[in-house]
Design an enzyme around this catalytic site. Structure first.
Site, short mmCIF file in Angstrom:
data_model
loop_
_atom_site.label_atom_id
_atom_site.label_comp_id
_atom_site.label_asym_id
_atom_site.label_seq_id
_atom_site.Cartn_x
_atom_site.Cartn_y
_atom_site.Cartn_z
N LYS A 1 -15.14 1.81 -3.95
CA LYS A 1 -13.74 2.18 -4.11
C LYS A 1 -13.39 2.32 -5.59
CE LYS A 1 -9.13 0.57 -2.65
NZ LYS A 1 -8.42 -0.48 -1.89
N SER B 1 -5.26 1.05 1.29
CA SER B 1 -5.55 1.84 0.11
C SER B 1 -7.01 2.27 -0.01
CB SER B 1 -5.14 1.08 -1.15
OG SER B 1 -5.88 -0.13 -1.26
N SER C 1 -5.67 -3.14 3.37
CA SER C 1 -6.22 -1.91 2.79
C SER C 1 -7.62 -1.53 3.24
CB SER C 1 -6.17 -1.99 1.26
OG SER C 1 -4.86 -1.90 0.81
#
Length: 478
Positions: free
Chosen positions: A87, A162, A186
């Site tokens: 990420k 996210s 997330s």
């Protein structure tokens, strides 16, 4: 390549566990697997926008080194050569840490966070970094720096966030292992929206070696197509570290893959089933799919009791901690008025509110968080796990912060089932359990007591093995 060797298309569809098998047998190599993943990225990423950066040259070099190890019979681990993504909010050496923001760094990082170090130490091939909203502030993945990451099942719908880029990559197998982070849902929100597996491990299993104003709220973990692949990721990344700034984990660390491979009957397990935690609203199609999934758990041998865990909605507790953390994070960059023009207005709004909180407000929220943790640990004295929907709805319109272009105080309004278990720090997984009438995935969530990740992994693995859901071969345009 011999006639018996898998084609690149076959390699591109394989899981990490399957790739490990063909690497060991010599039927295929890590270089061929990396090329297959990079080809899928070339084909699919222009449609879904899941990558912040792709480092193809570096990935192929890492894959070549892995190939040499397998040829010698000396792989570093079963995931040696597994195509992997990180990420964008996680520091990766050689890649700029933009944080999805004009405030981020533009020069390459000079170090890896420990989770990346551990993945590299296990031989994983890093393909690049995946998209996130600005500073990971919301459960969606669109923002001013990296644009809009869309749902591969229906490209006019949201991917969630996210860790939206990671979930999309998992759904389309643009790599097989995908690192994400979860401060209020997330990992689980995008995993549910995109029809993949995700786990937020108990806080402490994966070292938290990066300073964070979210402290123990922010967990790191994997998003994958299968529970077994997530277990391989966890085998490589869990365990004590002297560099951990927050949280500690017990010893020894379980063999997570063994837990998953031995999963089967749920006889002897007692599950609490809550449809709505006693305070949330769930879409009818989601409720029906989760009811069906819970009945299936009964077929696997589990004893099911319908019961709410008995706590009031803790959203205000979350928002005090969350907004204060974002105010601290953004305040450290001291953005100029010109920079603010290129930032997400929603982020700036919560930063402004977070700046109004007092130390007493923050301490009260910390105490409420502690009380909720004790409440849930006592709840799990009677139940092995809590099962509930991951999300009360399926993926809504891409590019919107609220369903139907609506409004609300905060994005957590529409994700009531994820953040409570960031507050408690307990393990929570999501596994696909069906689709709505538009073909959008629905997720089933298992939550367990602290450091009993083996329980929720085993349950998710047993469910997935008995009731596998359809996987995507390419994006479906909305």
């Amino acid at each position: 390549m011999s006639a018996a060797t898998p084609t690149k298309t076959d390699l591109g569809e394989m899981t990490a566990a399957e790739l490990s098998g063909v690497f060991a047998s010599g039927e295929a190599s890590p270089v061929e697997a990396a090329k297959a993943s990079l080809e899928r990225i070339d084909r699919f990423n222009p449609i879904v926008n899941a990558f912040a950066y792709v480092v193809a040259e570096e990935a192929l070099a890492e894959a070549k080194a892995s190939e040499a190890r397998w040829q010698k019979g000396e792989p570093l681990s079963p995931i040696d050569g597994a195509p992997t993504t990180i990420k964008e909010l996680t520091a990766v050496k050689g890649i700029p840490l933009r944080r999805g923001s004009v405030l981020g760094d533009t020069t390459p990082c000079n170090r890896d966070l420990e989770i990346v170090q551990r993945l590299r130490g296990a031989g994983a091939t890093i393909l690049g970094t995946t998209t996130s909203p600005e500073f990971g502030w919301k459960g969606l993945t669109h923002g001013p720096r990296f644009g809009n990451t869309v749902n591969p099942w229906h490209t006019d719908r949201a991917s969630g966030g996210s860790s939206g880029g990671a979930a999309v990559c998992a759904a389309l197998n643009m790599g097989v292992l995908h690192e994400g982070s979860d401060g209020a849902g997330s990992i689980r929100i995008p995993a549910s929206f995109c029809g993949v597996f995700g786990i937020k491990p108990t806080f402490g299993w994966i070292p938290a070696d990066a300073p964070s104003a979210l402290f123990e709220l922010a967990h790191r973990g994997p998003l994958t197509r299968t529970v077994e692949d997530a277990a391989l990721f966890l085998n490589a990344t869990t365990g004590w570290s002297p560099h951990a700034l927050y949280g500690r984990c017990p010893s020894p660390v379980p063999d997570w893959r063994k837990v998953v491979k031995e999963a089967g009957s749920l006889k002897g397990f007692t599950l609490a089933y809550s449809r709505d935690l006693g305070y949330a609203k769930v879409d009818a199609e989601v409720a029906a799919a989760v009811d069906k999934a819970v009945a299936r758990l009964g077929e696997l041998g589990a004893t099911i009791e319908e019961v709410d865990p008995g706590f009031a909605c803790p959203q205000e507790t979350l928002l005090t901690l969350w907004y204060a953390a974002q105010a601290k994070a953004i305040g450290a960059f001291a953005p100029t008025d010109e920079q603010k023009k290129n930032m997400d207005p929603g982020l700036l709004k919560i930063v402004e509110e977070g700046q109004t909180y007092s130390a007493l407000d923050y301490i009260a929220a910390r105490q409420a968080r502690a009380d909720l943790t004790v409440h849930m640990e006592l709840f799990f004295q009677k139940y092995d796990a809590l099962v509930l929907p991951t999300m009360p709805l399926t993926a809504f319109e891409a590019g919107m912060d609220f369903p139907g272009n609506g409004t609300g105080r905060d994005w957590s309004d529409w994700s009531p089932f994820t953040y409570p278990f960031n507050l408690t720090g307990q393990p929570a997984t999501t596994v696909p359990c069906g689709f709505d009438a538009d073909g959008l995935p629905i997720g089933l969530q298992f939550v367990g007591p602290s450091f009993r990740d083996d329980v929720v992994l085993g349950m998710a693995a047993a469910y997935q093995a008995a009731f596998p859901e359809e996987r995507l071969s390419e994006p479906r345009k909305g």
